[in-house]
Design a protein around this motif. Structure first.
Motif, PDB file in Angstrom:
ATOM      1  N   THR A 183      -2.087 -10.231   3.476  1.00 22.49           N
ATOM      2  CA  THR A 183      -3.081 -10.836   3.131  1.00 22.49           C
ATOM      3  C   THR A 183      -3.133 -11.145   1.858  1.00 22.49           C
ATOM      4  N   ALA A 184      -3.973 -12.288   1.517  1.00 22.26           N
ATOM      5  CA  ALA A 184      -3.877 -12.980   0.059  1.00 22.26           C
ATOM      6  C   ALA A 184      -4.665 -12.242  -1.021  1.00 22.26           C
ATOM      7  N   THR A 185      -5.785 -11.138  -0.485  1.00 21.33           N
ATOM      8  CA  THR A 185      -6.365 -10.364  -1.525  1.00 21.33           C
ATOM      9  C   THR A 185      -6.179  -8.893  -1.033  1.00 21.33           C
ATOM     10  N   PRO A 186      -6.402  -7.824  -1.804  1.00 13.75           N
ATOM     11  CA  PRO A 186      -6.332  -6.535  -1.426  1.00 13.75           C
ATOM     12  C   PRO A 186      -7.418  -6.094  -0.093  1.00 13.75           C
ATOM     13  N   VAL A 187      -7.071  -5.266   0.781  1.00  7.55           N
ATOM     14  CA  VAL A 187      -7.934  -4.762   1.843  1.00  7.55           C
ATOM     15  C   VAL A 187      -8.324  -3.241   1.387  1.00  7.55           C
ATOM     16  N   PRO A 188      -9.172  -2.883   1.999  1.00  7.57           N
ATOM     17  CA  PRO A 188      -9.457  -1.401   1.776  1.00  7.57           C
ATOM     18  C   PRO A 188      -8.470  -0.412   2.157  1.00  7.57           C
ATOM     19  N   ALA A 189      -8.170   0.673   1.509  1.00  6.12           N
ATOM     20  CA  ALA A 189      -7.054   1.527   1.586  1.00  6.12           C
ATOM     21  C   ALA A 189      -6.685   2.064   3.074  1.00  6.12           C
ATOM     22  N   ARG A 226      -2.394  -3.715   7.312  1.00  9.18           N
ATOM     23  CA  ARG A 226      -2.822  -4.909   6.837  1.00  9.18           C
ATOM     24  C   ARG A 226      -2.908  -4.774   5.184  1.00  9.18           C
ATOM     25  N   GLY A 227      -2.517  -5.779   4.442  1.00 12.15           N
ATOM     26  CA  GLY A 227      -2.561  -5.568   2.774  1.00 12.15           C
ATOM     27  C   GLY A 227      -2.087  -6.764   2.225  1.00 12.15           C
ATOM     28  N   THR A 228      -1.804  -6.668   0.873  1.00 11.32           N
ATOM     29  CA  THR A 228      -1.194  -7.457   0.189  1.00 11.32           C
ATOM     30  C   THR A 228       0.298  -7.008   0.003  1.00 11.32           C
ATOM     31  N   ASP A 277       3.271  -0.597  -2.275  1.00 16.31           N
ATOM     32  CA  ASP A 277       3.004   0.614  -2.709  1.00 16.31           C
ATOM     33  C   ASP A 277       3.100   1.822  -1.636  1.00 16.31           C
ATOM     34  N   TYR A 278       2.538   1.637  -0.539  1.00 20.79           N
ATOM     35  CA  TYR A 278       2.561   2.637   0.717  1.00 20.79           C
ATOM     36  C   TYR A 278       3.984   2.887   0.690  1.00 20.79           C
ATOM     37  N   PHE A 279       4.728   1.947   0.960  1.00 19.73           N
ATOM     38  CA  PHE A 279       6.306   2.599   0.970  1.00 19.73           C
ATOM     39  C   PHE A 279       6.769   3.556  -0.003  1.00 19.73           C
ATOM     40  N   ALA A 280       6.400   2.961  -1.292  1.00 19.10           N
ATOM     41  CA  ALA A 280       7.024   3.829  -2.372  1.00 19.10           C
ATOM     42  C   ALA A 280       6.355   5.062  -2.410  1.00 19.10           C
ATOM     43  N   ASP A 281       5.182   5.220  -2.239  1.00 14.70           N
ATOM     44  CA  ASP A 281       4.631   6.471  -1.977  1.00 14.70           C
ATOM     45  C   ASP A 281       5.334   7.499  -0.966  1.00 14.70           C
ATOM     46  N   ALA A 282       5.620   6.641   0.172  1.00 15.83           N
ATOM     47  CA  ALA A 282       6.483   7.301   1.440  1.00 15.83           C
ATOM     48  C   ALA A 282       7.632   7.980   0.861  1.00 15.83           C
ATOM     49  N   MET A 283       8.522   6.993   0.264  1.00 21.08           N
ATOM     50  CA  MET A 283       9.797   7.090  -0.242  1.00 21.08           C
ATOM     51  C   MET A 283       9.731   8.406  -1.021  1.00 21.08           C
ATOM     52  N   ARG A 284       8.840   8.410  -2.035  1.00 17.93           N
ATOM     53  CA  ARG A 284       8.645   9.411  -3.088  1.00 17.93           C
ATOM     54  C   ARG A 284       8.229  10.742  -2.557  1.00 17.93           C
ATOM     55  N   GLN A 285       7.418  10.890  -1.809  1.00 17.43           N
ATOM     56  CA  GLN A 285       7.070  12.078  -1.243  1.00 17.43           C
ATOM     57  C   GLN A 285       7.813  12.717   0.137  1.00 17.43           C
ATOM     58  N   LEU A 313       8.535 -14.060   2.166  1.00 18.95           N
ATOM     59  CA  LEU A 313       7.698 -12.718   2.099  1.00 18.95           C
ATOM     60  C   LEU A 313       8.748 -11.384   2.096  1.00 18.95           C
ATOM     61  N   ALA A 314       9.750 -11.580   2.859  1.00 20.17           N
ATOM     62  CA  ALA A 314      10.823 -10.710   2.706  1.00 20.17           C
ATOM     63  C   ALA A 314      11.300 -10.484   1.344  1.00 20.17           C
ATOM     64  N   LEU A 315      11.693 -11.417   0.599  1.00 18.96           N
ATOM     65  CA  LEU A 315      12.174 -11.581  -0.798  1.00 18.96           C
ATOM     66  C   LEU A 315      10.973 -10.853  -1.750  1.00 18.96           C
ATOM     67  N   GLU A 316       9.953 -11.361  -1.318  1.00 16.16           N
ATOM     68  CA  GLU A 316       8.777 -11.032  -2.413  1.00 16.16           C
ATOM     69  C   GLU A 316       8.418  -9.341  -2.283  1.00 16.16           C
ATOM     70  N   PHE A 317       8.572  -8.882  -1.101  1.00 17.49           N
ATOM     71  CA  PHE A 317       8.335  -7.668  -0.785  1.00 17.49           C
ATOM     72  C   PHE A 317       9.612  -6.812  -1.426  1.00 17.49           C
ATOM     73  N   ARG A 318      10.748  -7.148  -1.336  1.00 21.30           N
ATOM     74  CA  ARG A 318      12.033  -6.499  -1.670  1.00 21.30           C
ATOM     75  C   ARG A 318      11.685  -6.300  -3.328  1.00 21.30           C
ATOM     76  N   ALA A 319      11.190  -7.508  -4.184  1.00 24.57           N
ATOM     77  CA  ALA A 319      11.105  -7.441  -5.394  1.00 24.57           C
ATOM     78  C   ALA A 319      10.108  -6.542  -5.805  1.00 24.57           C
ATOM     79  N   ALA A 320       9.052  -6.511  -5.098  1.00 24.88           N
ATOM     80  CA  ALA A 320       7.805  -5.792  -5.508  1.00 24.88           C
ATOM     81  C   ALA A 320       8.235  -4.150  -5.317  1.00 24.88           C
ATOM     82  N   LEU A 321       8.764  -3.880  -4.236  1.00 21.31           N
ATOM     83  CA  LEU A 321       9.347  -2.415  -4.054  1.00 21.31           C
ATOM     84  C   LEU A 321      10.185  -2.152  -5.032  1.00 21.31           C
ATOM     85  N   ALA A 322      11.205  -3.046  -5.668  1.00 16.66           N
ATOM     86  CA  ALA A 322      12.112  -2.606  -6.649  1.00 16.66           C
ATOM     87  C   ALA A 322      11.494  -2.354  -8.074  1.00 16.66           C
ATOM     88  N   GLY A 323      10.276  -3.250  -8.140  1.00 20.66           N
ATOM     89  CA  GLY A 323       9.644  -3.172  -9.467  1.00 20.66           C
ATOM     90  C   GLY A 323       8.702  -2.117  -9.522  1.00 20.66           C
TER      91      GLY A 323
END
Length: 305
Positions: A245-251, A257-259, A265-273, A295-305
């Motif tokens: 989505t273009a804008t954030p959705v409820p948690a 769904r989601g930006t 952030d969801y995956f980063a949390d699962a990776m950490r925990q 989208l694939a490249l944007e996601f990879r950059a977001a997860l790395a950041g």
């Protein structure tokens, strides 16, 4: 932690040239693992419902390419990334033939194959290949036995079971990875999770809330300990098929769904925990090949950041 991407395979993305392009560019962008899924057909009047959403099979599944053929394409387009199936419905073909094909893919890729196996959800697909829907668990156990026997190789390979008999044989074409390629299994039932802990190298999961995944991980680890295995060696591959989505959705809608940021952030949390390995599938949200890759490249950059 390895980060994975589902390769173009379904619907408008069923194009081997696109698979090769995305595989090469995803690897260059830092993706560590590239995955394919498995379909045979989409019945017009299904005997059972698709396990997701409202039970309707996604339109994109009506066009599909073979998962192992596409991994061979990806192997030629990459050098480093591992190549896996999430999931391969292994019961649809005789295990001796499956062992030969998987061995070939592992050798073509230079030892980069991960064998992710599931049981599927469609009675119609089982009917189409002449395999009984009933008794799937026992069939999977013996399939794994046959695969392991043939992958061990040598001049006295044999197997005698309820479903298949391999007479004493010589098998010298072996996987690069020894004693076998990693085997990952899906499933949520108590029996499926016990099987993962007892004989697999990891679990193929889906994007559940992280607290629920803690409970599943605990059951997997308990099964591994009961089998005398090291639970810390089990991998947890976590797949999400989000609508971006273009804008954030409820948690509570994440990761369905989601930006890009929310999914990352969801995956980063699962990776950490949990030490989970993310697997992002963009088939349900990308509208073009360029958007798929962007989208694939944007996601990879977001997860790395």
């Amino acid at each position: 932690m390895p980060i994975g991407l589902a390769l173009p395979q379904y619907g408008a993305f069923a194009d081997p040239a696109l698979t090769a392009r995305v595989a090469a560019e995803a690897e260059a962008a830092g993706y560590d693992h590239l995955w394919t899924g498995d379909r045979i057909l989409v019945p017009n009047d299904p005997q059972n419902h698709y396990p997701g959403g409202d039970g309707t099979v996604p339109d994109g599944f009506r066009t599909f390419l073979d998962p192992l053929t596409l991994l061979t394409v990806a192997a030629g387009a990459t050098r480093r990334a591992r190549l896996g199936t999430s999931t391969l419905n292994a019961l649809w073909q005789p295990p001796a033939l499956l062992a030969r094909t998987l061995t070939s893919v592992d050798r073509v890729s230079g030892g980069r194959l991960d064998v992710g196996i599931g049981l599927g959800w469609s009675k119609d697909e089982y009917q189409a290949v002449g395999v009984p829907w009933e008794g799937k668990a026992a069939r999977l156990e013996e399939t794994l036995d046959v695969l392991e026997a043939l992958w061990a190789g040598g001049e006295d390979v044999r197997h005698t079971g309820a479903l298949w008999t391999v007479p004493p044989s010589t098998v010298l074409a072996l996987p690069v990875q020894r004693p076998r390629p990693p085997v990952l299994l899906g499933g949520f039932s108590a029996a499926a999770l016990e099987r993962v802990g007892r004989r697999a190298d990891g679990w193929l999961g889906v994007g559940l809330p992280v607290p629920a995944l803690h409970g599943i991980r605990d059951r997997l680890h308990g099964a591994a300990r009961a089998a005398g295995r090291d639970p810390r060696a089990l991998r947890l591959i976590l797949r999400a098929n989000p609508v971006i989505t273009a804008t954030p959705v409820p948690a509570e809608q994440v990761p369905r769904r989601g930006t890009i940021g929310q999914i990352a952030d969801y995956f980063a949390d699962a990776m950490r925990q949990l030490g989970a390995e993310p697997l992002l599938d963009l088939h349900h949200t990308a509208r073009s090949a360029d958007e798929f890759l962007a989208l694939a490249l944007e996601f990879r950059a977001a997860l790395a950041g």
